[in-house]
Design an enzyme around this catalytic site. Structure first.
Site: not given
Ligand code: NAG
Ligand code: NAG
Ligand code: NAG
Ligand code: NAG
Ligand code: NAG
Length: 349
Positions: A133, A138
């Site tokens: 990932e 974020e």
């Protein structure tokens, strides 16, 4: 359609010598073509969110193209909820997957923020964590800086030869099994999140997924290099300067820890990260679900992505796009595809 796509890839070396050449764009009225809407509650990170279907997103205007031609993805900020309810929001992932040797750019004007809000622009393999990932962007709640991270099986580390400032590195072990799956995390300094990011007109995020390492660049609106202005058909990363985060191959064998990635935008609420009480209390007060998700819908007026475009680039001469069509056609029609590909190439010559 399939032979045309392959033809395009095969012809790239004839057209240019660039390091990366555009293979796919998501822009304007076509932005939402070729994404999958999750259409399920957040069963991935325990958020108090329901990720709506494409139909509902369109009906309730949770995903749409605005008057400026930009894609909006947002949390429902008009419904008053009852205890136990989840709030509607959006999670979309690309139908296509992109292999090592790809690069993607997102030009973003506004990132969702506010107490309980947890947005991300990231990518993942279908098999997780085996296929890895990559989190380009974020953040949670009222933090002012976003962060970047990799999440992998044990054995992938951010090495000492990393070239961004080491003061920005929070954790170096990318394994999902350590530090509560925090990943190998780097903070994006400056106005990379929240009101300051939006006030500055947002910026451009570049993610390079290469054998020699994974790198991320971030350029605020006022300092986007010429090489990234407009609809650029090719990218040479040597012109972009020092990345804001990078994970070189000497610490992580990219081909071992990463498989083709689908790109994802999502906004969840509370859950494992934003709702972790220690983390929540750092920038917000009260109880994440009770006081914010169930609170006034206007809590979510800033909980939206506004995106000008996403463009994906591949390595000339290599097939870096695994299209949904090719995946379903592969087993049934491998020989047909090969035959038409050869025919198309012969025609082109
Ligand atoms: C989440 O829900 C979807 C749809 O029901 C299901 O396909 C998927 O396996 C679930 N994932 C997890 C991690 O439970
Ligand atoms: C990286 O740096 C740390 C701290 O200085 C040191 O302990 C470690 O041995 C270094 N690793 C490599 C691979 O050089
Ligand atoms: C990560 O490092 C940055 C820069 O030193 C710091 O501001 C931030 O608080 C750190 N974040 C965490 C979660 O430790
Ligand atoms: C961007 O450029 C590509 C060719 O490089 C072209 O196919 C595409 O239509 C352009 N997109 C827009 C929105 O103009
Ligand atoms: C929801 O938020 C948007 C801005 O993101 C705002 O324009 C809109 O008026 C809000 N909706 C409601 C019902 O308040």
């Amino acid at each position: 359609m399939q032979p045309t796509a392959l033809l395009g890839v095969l012809l790239l070396p004839v057209l240019a010598n660039a390091q990366y050449q555009m293979v796919k764009e998501y822009v304007g009225d076509n932005f939402f073509n070729d994404w999958t809407f999750y259409n399920n509650f957040d069963n991935l990170t325990n958020g108090n969110a329901f990720f709506v279907s494409s139909k509902q997103a369109n009906q309730d205007q949770l995903a749409f193209v605005n008057g400026a031609g930009n894609a909006i993805m947002k949390v429902d900020n008009s419904s008053k909820l009852n205890p136990g309810d989840k709030r509607n929001t959006v999670r979309i992932s690309t139908s296509d997957r992109f292999t090592v040797g790809s690069l993607w750019i997102a030009d973003i004007l506004h990132i969702p923020y506010g107490c309980s809000v947890w947005p991300a622009w990231w990518s993942s393999a279908i098999t997780w964590p085996q296929g890895g990932e990559i989190d380009t962007l974020e953040g949670v709640n009222q933090v002012t800086m976003s962060h970047m991270a990799l999440h992998t099986e044990p054995g992938c580390m951010q090495s000492n030869s990393t070239i961004e400032s080491s003061t920005l590195v929070n954790t170096t072990d990318c394994s999902t099994l350590v530090n509560n799956n925090e990943g190998c995390t780097v903070t994006n300094p400056g106005a990379s999140y929240g009101p300051a990011f939006a006030a500055a007109g947002g910026g451009v995020f570049v993610t390079e997924f290469a054998s020699k390492g994974i790198s991320i660049w971030f350029f605020p609106r006022s300092s986007i290099p010429q090489a990234l202005q407009g609809n650029v058909s090719s990218i040479d990363t040597s012109t972009l300067g020092t990345p804001v985060a990078n994970w070189p191959e000497d610490g992580c064998n990219i081909n071992q820890f990463f498989q083709p990635q689908e790109l994802v935008f999502d906004i969840t609420l509370c859950g494992d990260f934003a709702g972790n009480s220690g983390i929540f209390q750092q920038t917000c007060t009260g109880i994440c679900y009770d006081d914010w998700v169930l609170g006034p819908p206007s809590n979510y007026d800033q909980a939206y992505f506004e995106v000008q475009y996403v463009r994906v680039y591949g390595t000339p001469g290599r097939v870096t796009v695994l299209s949904a069509a090719s995946r379903s056609a592969r087993a049934a029609a491998a020989f047909t595809v090969l035959a038409s590909m050869v025919a198309a190439v012969m025609l082109a010559w």
